[in-house]
Design an enzyme around this catalytic site. Structure first.
Site, PDB file in Angstrom:
ATOM      1  N   TYR A  51      -8.158  -6.255   0.362  1.00  0.00           N
ATOM      2  CA  TYR A  51      -8.095  -7.719   0.378  1.00  0.00           C
ATOM      3  C   TYR A  51      -7.852  -8.233   1.791  1.00  0.00           C
ATOM      4  CZ  TYR A  51      -6.861 -12.425  -1.254  1.00  0.00           C
ATOM      5  OH  TYR A  51      -6.818 -13.788  -1.474  1.00  0.00           O
ATOM      6  N   LYS A  86     -10.492 -10.642   3.891  1.00  0.00           N
ATOM      7  CA  LYS A  86     -10.160 -12.002   4.318  1.00  0.00           C
ATOM      8  C   LYS A  86     -10.161 -12.139   5.837  1.00  0.00           C
ATOM      9  CE  LYS A  86      -9.904 -13.693   0.197  1.00  0.00           C
ATOM     10  NZ  LYS A  86     -10.956 -14.622  -0.294  1.00  0.00           N
TER      11      LYS A  86
END
Length: 253
Positions: free
Chosen positions: A157, A161
């Site tokens: 993640y 991002k």
């Protein structure tokens, strides 16, 4: 004036919103529709999209159910926008169980990067020709507090991002002179349906205390949506390539 106190900033405009069935995506779709826009709402869950259509009306929302990691779904979304696509909000995303680099597996890595990054790239690439031809358009990609630090999520993640921020900057640089703006919103903790549980004992011991010491109270989806909608609108006409934290001050802790 809209119920939010703004002019109908999106009258006559078409905005694509992914993850529109719930959470930040739904709040964004409702806000755009309330301000006069037509929303092409994409989500994996047809029932949630049906609820959005019922809330906003068929004249304001075109629902596209499907997996946006599939090129066919991307094609259907863009086709639903017709020849004019004024805005794109890439909001759909998933987390990774806070799996650290030593524990993340290929399946989690591929799924998280596929949805959070590659789908964002494909949708952006698909809308750019119409925006460039029109000489205007606004793209808002949703990153995360995890784009600003290493302690807010797991390896997949966090990598996805951070990459969203870099990709957005590239769009802003290359296509800003052609009238296309691209910006990033980085939410902190937000009340959504995304599974944010920790599946790693090590991550809980390493990251848990840091988050407990610095993380603010969760925001409502509407609070984050307000930032997204502002960047989509002409009110942010001079804003291009920024990362806007919507995190209650977490990024300064």
């Amino acid at each position: 004036m809209s119920q939010n106190g703004h002019d109908r900033r999106f009258t006559g405009r078409t905005v694509i919103v992914t993850g529109a069935g719930s959470g930040i995506g739904r709040a964004t779709a409702v806000r755009v529709a309330t301000e006069g826009g037509h929303v092409v709402a994409a989500d994996l869950d047809p029932a949630r999209l049906a609820g959005l259509v019922e809330q906003c009306g068929e004249e304001s929302v075109t629902a596209i159910a499907g997996d946006i990691t599939e090129p066919e779904t991307v094609a259907r979304i863009v086709a639903a926008g017709g020849h004019r696509i004024d805005g794109l909000a890439n909001i759909a995303g998933i987390m990774d169980g806070f799996l650290p680099p030593s524990e993340v597996d290929d399946a989690v890595w591929d799924r998280v990067l596929g949805l959070n990054l590659t789908a964002t790239m494909r949708l952006t690439r698909a809308v750019l020709p119409a925006m460039i031809e029109a000489g205007r358009g606004s793209i808002v990609n949703v990153a995360s507090e995890a784009a600003l630090r290493g302690s807010a999520a797991g390896a997949a993640y966090t990598a996805s991002k951070h990459a969203v921020v870099g990709y957005t900057a590239s769009v802003a640089f290359f296509h800003g002179p052609q009238g296309v703006r691209a910006n990033t919103v980085a939410p902190g903790p937000t009340i959504t349906g995304i599974d944010g549980g920790m599946r790693s004992e090590y991550a809980a011991g390493r990251g848990g205390p840091v988050m407990q010491a610095t993380m603010p109270a969760p925001a409502a989806p509407e609070q984050v949506a307000a930032s997204i909608v502002w960047l989509l609108s002409d009110d942010a006409a001079n804003i291009n390539g920024v990362v806007l934290p919507s995190d209650g001050g977490w990024s300064v802790a």
